[in-house]
Write a protein that holds these residues in place. Structure first.
Motif, mmCIF file in Angstrom:
data_model
loop_
_atom_site.group_PDB
_atom_site.id
_atom_site.type_symbol
_atom_site.label_atom_id
_atom_site.label_comp_id
_atom_site.label_asym_id
_atom_site.label_seq_id
_atom_site.Cartn_x
_atom_site.Cartn_y
_atom_site.Cartn_z
ATOM 1 N N ARG A 1 0.823 -1.218 0.000
ATOM 2 C CA ARG A 1 0.000 0.000 0.000
ATOM 3 C C ARG A 1 0.858 1.269 0.000
ATOM 4 N NH1 ARG A 1 -5.355 0.231 1.809
ATOM 5 N NH2 ARG A 1 -6.076 2.369 1.938
ATOM 6 N N GLN B 1 0.999 4.065 -2.973
ATOM 7 C CA GLN B 1 0.687 5.464 -2.693
ATOM 8 C C GLN B 1 1.860 6.376 -3.076
ATOM 9 O OE1 GLN B 1 -0.274 6.344 1.378
ATOM 10 N NE2 GLN B 1 -0.519 8.525 0.983
ATOM 11 N N GLU C 1 1.936 9.282 -5.894
ATOM 12 C CA GLU C 1 2.329 10.662 -5.578
ATOM 13 C C GLU C 1 3.505 11.107 -6.439
ATOM 14 O OE1 GLU C 1 2.736 11.833 -1.433
ATOM 15 O OE2 GLU C 1 1.397 10.185 -0.873
#
Length: 194
Positions: free
Chosen positions: A124, A128, A132
Motif C-alpha cells: 500500500r 501510494q 504521488e
C-alpha cells in the motif's frame, strides 16, 4: 528647434526605460517560473527517501540500486539548490538537468526491480508513493514547460532590436532552458495488430 531636440531626447529616454522595464519583467517571469519548478522538484526529492525506505525491506539484496537512487537524489537536491540560487546561470541549470536525468534513470531501475517483486508492487505504501511521485512528475513537466516558455520569451526580448541594445548595456545575459529527459519520451510506441 531646441524644443524638438529636447522632445526627441525625452522620447528616446522613455523608450529606453520601457525597454529596460520589459527586460526586467521578462527576467522576473522566468525566475518566478523556476520557483514553481523548485517547489515540484523539492516535493519529488522529499518523496524518494520514503520510497526507498519502503522498498528496502523487499529489496535487501538490491542494495546497489537503492544506494544509486539515494546518491542520485542527493545530487539532484544539490543541483536544485545551485540552480535556485541563480536560475539564469546556464551552468547551474545544465547541472540540474543532468542530475535530474540521472535521478530519473535510477528511479526507473528501482521501479523495474519492483515489478519483479509482487509483494512490493502490491504494498500500500509503495502504491501510494508511486502515485504521488507520478503526480509530482506531471507537475514538474508542466512547471518546466512554463519555465521554458518564460525563458524563451525573455531570451527573445533580449535579442530583438532595439531591446538588444539595452540588454547589452545593462548586462542581461541569456537564460538556459531546463531540459529533463524523460525515458518515455524517447520510447517508440509499439503497435501490435492481433
Amino acid at each position: 528647434m531646441g524644443w524638438v531636440v529636447l522632445g526627441i531626447i525625452v522620447l528616446l529616454a522613455f523608450l529606453a526605460i520601457g525597454l529596460y522595464n520589459g527586460l526586467v519583467t521578462a527576467r522576473n517571469a522566468y525566475k518566478n517560473a523556476f520557483a514553481q519548478i523548485d517547489v515540484q522538484l523539492t516535493r519529488r526529492h522529499d518523496l524518494i527517501p520514503n520510497l526507498v525506505e519502503t522498498a528496502k525491506g523487499y529489496l535487501a539484496h538490491e542494495r546497489n540500486t537503492l544506494e544509486a537512487v539515494i546518491t542520485a537524489r542527493n545530487a539532484a537536491v544539490s543541483g536544485l539548490k545551485a540552480a535556485a540560487a541563480n536560475p539564469g546561470d546556464p551552468a547551474a541549470v545544465q547541472q540540474l538537468a543532468g542530475a535530474e536525468n540521472a535521478l530519473s534513470g535510477a528511479l526507473g531501475r528501482l521501479f523495474a526491480l519492483a515489478e519483479a517483486y509482487p509483494d512490493l508492487k502490491a504494498n500500500r505504501n509503495m502504491m501510494q508513493l508511486s502515485e504521488e511521485l507520478t503526480t509530482t512528475e506531471n507537475k514538474v513537466a508542466f512547471a518546466r514547460q512554463s519555465y521554458n516558455d518564460s525563458v524563451m520569451g525573455y531570451n527573445n526580448r533580449r535579442e530583438v532590436f532595439p531591446s538588444s541594445i539595452i540588454a547589452g548595456m545593462f548586462n542581461f545575459v541569456p537564460a538556459q532552458l531546463l531540459e529533463i529527459e524523460s525515458p518515455q519520451k524517447r520510447d517508440v510506441p509499439k503497435v501490435a495488430f492481433t
